[in-house]
Design a protein around this motif. Structure first.
Motif, PDB file in Angstrom:
ATOM      1  N   ARG A 135       0.832  -1.206   0.000  1.00 47.73           N
ATOM      2  CA  ARG A 135       0.000   0.000   0.000  1.00 47.73           C
ATOM      3  C   ARG A 135       0.867   1.258   0.000  1.00 47.73           C
ATOM      4  NH1 ARG A 135      -4.666   0.597   4.405  1.00 47.73           N
ATOM      5  NH2 ARG A 135      -2.918   0.651   5.854  1.00 47.73           N
ATOM      6  N   ALA A 136       1.968   1.240   0.733  1.00 44.82           N
ATOM      7  CA  ALA A 136       2.881   2.380   0.731  1.00 44.82           C
ATOM      8  C   ALA A 136       3.511   2.579  -0.637  1.00 44.82           C
ATOM      9  CB  ALA A 136       3.953   2.192   1.796  1.00 44.82           C
ATOM     10  N   GLY A 137       3.824   1.476  -1.330  1.00 43.49           N
ATOM     11  CA  GLY A 137       4.359   1.584  -2.682  1.00 43.49           C
ATOM     12  C   GLY A 137       3.364   2.241  -3.630  1.00 43.49           C
ATOM     13  N   LEU A 138       2.101   1.875  -3.508  1.00 43.54           N
ATOM     14  CA  LEU A 138       1.064   2.502  -4.337  1.00 43.54           C
ATOM     15  C   LEU A 138       0.920   3.982  -4.005  1.00 43.54           C
ATOM     16  CD1 LEU A 138      -1.631  -0.330  -4.196  1.00 43.54           C
ATOM     17  CD2 LEU A 138      -0.365   0.410  -6.230  1.00 43.54           C
ATOM     18  N   ALA A 139       1.022   4.318  -2.719  1.00 44.67           N
ATOM     19  CA  ALA A 139       0.939   5.715  -2.307  1.00 44.67           C
ATOM     20  C   ALA A 139       2.085   6.524  -2.912  1.00 44.67           C
ATOM     21  CB  ALA A 139       0.967   5.805  -0.782  1.00 44.67           C
ATOM     22  N   TRP A 140       3.284   5.947  -2.906  1.00 47.11           N
ATOM     23  CA  TRP A 140       4.448   6.625  -3.480  1.00 47.11           C
ATOM     24  C   TRP A 140       4.228   6.905  -4.958  1.00 47.11           C
ATOM     25  CZ3 TRP A 140      10.051   4.296  -2.693  1.00 47.11           C
ATOM     26  CH2 TRP A 140      10.997   5.299  -2.975  1.00 47.11           C
ATOM     27  N   LEU A 141       3.676   5.921  -5.659  1.00 48.35           N
ATOM     28  CA  LEU A 141       3.432   6.089  -7.095  1.00 48.35           C
ATOM     29  C   LEU A 141       2.355   7.142  -7.351  1.00 48.35           C
ATOM     30  CD1 LEU A 141       4.344   5.033  -9.828  1.00 48.35           C
ATOM     31  CD2 LEU A 141       2.587   3.259  -9.655  1.00 48.35           C
ATOM     32  N   ARG A 142       1.309   7.163  -6.517  1.00 49.88           N
ATOM     33  CA  ARG A 142       0.263   8.191  -6.673  1.00 49.88           C
ATOM     34  C   ARG A 142       0.840   9.592  -6.515  1.00 49.88           C
ATOM     35  NH1 ARG A 142      -3.372   6.796  -1.984  1.00 49.88           N
ATOM     36  NH2 ARG A 142      -4.207   8.876  -2.353  1.00 49.88           N
ATOM     37  N   ALA A 143       1.680   9.777  -5.516  1.00 47.82           N
ATOM     38  CA  ALA A 143       2.280  11.093  -5.287  1.00 47.82           C
ATOM     39  C   ALA A 143       3.196  11.486  -6.435  1.00 47.82           C
ATOM     40  CB  ALA A 143       3.048  11.088  -3.968  1.00 47.82           C
ATOM     41  N   ALA A 144       3.947  10.518  -6.970  1.00 47.06           N
ATOM     42  CA  ALA A 144       4.842  10.801  -8.096  1.00 47.06           C
ATOM     43  C   ALA A 144       4.046  11.180  -9.346  1.00 47.06           C
ATOM     44  CB  ALA A 144       5.730   9.595  -8.374  1.00 47.06           C
ATOM     45  N   ARG A 145       2.921  10.511  -9.563  1.00 48.31           N
ATOM     46  CA  ARG A 145       2.069  10.861 -10.703  1.00 48.31           C
ATOM     47  C   ARG A 145       1.570  12.309 -10.580  1.00 48.31           C
ATOM     48  NH1 ARG A 145      -0.288   4.986 -11.245  1.00 48.31           N
ATOM     49  NH2 ARG A 145      -0.083   4.663 -13.496  1.00 48.31           N
ATOM     50  N   ALA A 146       1.158  12.697  -9.374  1.00 53.24           N
ATOM     51  CA  ALA A 146       0.688  14.066  -9.166  1.00 53.24           C
ATOM     52  C   ALA A 146       1.810  15.065  -9.394  1.00 53.24           C
ATOM     53  CB  ALA A 146       0.120  14.212  -7.756  1.00 53.24           C
ATOM     54  N   LYS A 147       3.014  14.747  -8.935  1.00 51.36           N
ATOM     55  CA  LYS A 147       4.162  15.627  -9.167  1.00 51.36           C
ATOM     56  C   LYS A 147       4.419  15.809 -10.655  1.00 51.36           C
ATOM     57  CE  LYS A 147       6.368  17.390  -5.583  1.00 51.36           C
ATOM     58  NZ  LYS A 147       6.693  18.828  -5.498  1.00 51.36           N
ATOM     59  N   ALA A 148       4.311  14.718 -11.417  1.00 53.33           N
ATOM     60  CA  ALA A 148       4.511  14.802 -12.865  1.00 53.33           C
ATOM     61  C   ALA A 148       3.470  15.711 -13.503  1.00 53.33           C
ATOM     62  CB  ALA A 148       4.454  13.405 -13.479  1.00 53.33           C
ATOM     63  N   LEU A 149       2.214  15.576 -13.079  1.00 52.22           N
ATOM     64  CA  LEU A 149       1.157  16.429 -13.626  1.00 52.22           C
ATOM     65  C   LEU A 149       1.422  17.890 -13.308  1.00 52.22           C
ATOM     66  CD1 LEU A 149      -1.665  16.378 -15.064  1.00 52.22           C
ATOM     67  CD2 LEU A 149      -2.660  16.486 -12.789  1.00 52.22           C
ATOM     68  N   LEU A 150       1.850  18.179 -12.082  1.00 52.70           N
ATOM     69  CA  LEU A 150       2.153  19.557 -11.701  1.00 52.70           C
ATOM     70  C   LEU A 150       3.303  20.125 -12.540  1.00 52.70           C
ATOM     71  CD1 LEU A 150       1.872  19.419  -7.803  1.00 52.70           C
ATOM     72  CD2 LEU A 150       0.368  20.629  -9.369  1.00 52.70           C
ATOM     73  N   ALA A 151       4.194  19.246 -12.963  1.00 53.11           N
ATOM     74  CA  ALA A 151       5.313  19.683 -13.793  1.00 53.11           C
ATOM     75  C   ALA A 151       4.939  19.784 -15.268  1.00 53.11           C
ATOM     76  CB  ALA A 151       6.489  18.729 -13.628  1.00 53.11           C
ATOM     77  N   GLY A 152       3.713  19.411 -15.606  1.00 52.65           N
ATOM     78  CA  GLY A 152       3.255  19.516 -16.983  1.00 52.65           C
ATOM     79  C   GLY A 152       3.640  18.352 -17.866  1.00 52.65           C
TER      80      GLY A 152
END
Length: 308
Positions: free
Chosen positions: A246-263
């Motif tokens: 579950r923590a691994g999935l959380a890490w990936l979710r946060a990374a996806r959001a960071k990518a979106l914020l970076a365009g």
């Protein structure tokens, strides 16, 4: 070419930074946590801008805001709501508590007793609360920003691991640098700045951005890298216990959001690295004798694990 979501989110970030001076990284982390559909824990001293950050975020996104001061005598019903008998209708009617907001600021959460702290668990995980056997759906989006005082302060109760795990990210605001503090001292009062803020996005646009973040592409090579990092946390070399799936999935979710914020439409290794401490440090305990705290140990692990 960037997507309109990126442009709007950048405008939100820029507006919040006019109130929270000199904390662009922390503002970005807060926004990434919300876009990822998670909840945020801010660990810091009183008076560094935690409440102002939550209010500025809610206003900038057009979200209903509620603040609850957690104290030792706060009851779960004070947070969730109660059933009240209405004489005219001759029935019990549910009166929702402050948790029924789109942004809930749980201020000084570790000053409340464990029973009240645990009352948030269902709300954070299931987006609903159950009162006297009846479930009530919470608004969407629903974002908890909890603040926590240092554990050495009097009158604090440590958050249980099960509740810490419900927070996608943990950040610290810290003291402002000299230039930012000078701007605060010489400028307008924060309440006046907040009063002038206008919504940049609306809830529907935020929900669309959250959906788009879930669709950000993850390559097989990136998953290889993430699994190498997860395996390293479980090796026994760095931490007492490793990260759960579950923590691994959380890490990936946060990374996806960071990518979106970076365009960007794909996750890069730098996205995983950028949110590693915020997502992992509150979930891990460094091995005794390492001479490092959890955050420093996470940084060391990320530096040690090479890209596949």
């Amino acid at each position: 070419m960037t997507h309109p979501d990126h442009d709007l989110l950048q405008q939100v970030q820029n507006q919040i930074s006019t109130v929270i001076k000199g904390k662009a990284v922390q503002v970005s982390d807060c926004l990434a946590c919300l876009v990822a559909g998670g909840h945020l824990l801010i660990e810091d001293l009183p008076g560094v801008g935690k409440t102002t950050l939550a209010q500025a975020l809610a206003v900038s996104l057009g979200l209903r805001f509620s603040r609850t001061q957690f104290t030792a005598d706060l009851l779960p019903s004070d947070l969730l709501g109660v059933n009240i008998f209405e004489r005219e209708a001759q029935r019990f009617v549910f009166k929702p508590g402050p948790v029924f907001a789109q942004v809930l600021l749980a201020d000084e959460i570790n000053r409340a007793g464990p029973k009240t702290q645990s009352a948030l668990l269902e709300a954070m995980e299931e987006r609903q609360v159950t009162v006297e056997g009846e479930s009530h759906a919470l608004p969407s989006p629903f974002f908890v920003i909890a603040t926590q005082n240092p554990s050495e302060q009097l009158g604090t109760y440590p958050l249980p691991e099960s509740q810490l795990d419900r927070f996608l990210m943990t950040i610290r605001l810290g003291y402002p640098d000299r230039a930012a503090e000078r701007e605060l001292l010489a400028g307008e009062d924060g309440r006046e700045l907040l009063a002038r803020l206008q919504p940049v996005m609306n809830p529907a646009q935020l929900l669309a951005a959250q959906q788009r973040a879930r669709a950000v592409t993850v390559s097989a090579a990136l998953l290889d890298y993430l699994q190498a990092l997860l395996d390293a946390t479980r090796s026994g070399q760095w931490f007492v216990e490793g990260l759960s799936p579950r923590a691994g999935l959380a890490w990936l979710r946060a990374a996806r959001a960071k990518a979106l914020l970076a365009g960007r439409s794909h996750v890069s290794p730098e996205d995983l690295q950028a949110v590693a401490v915020q997502v992992l440090a509150h979930r891990l305990r460094a091995r005794s004798g390492s001479g490092r705290g959890a955050a420093e140990q996470v940084r060391a692990l990320v530096e040690a694990v090479a890209l596949p």
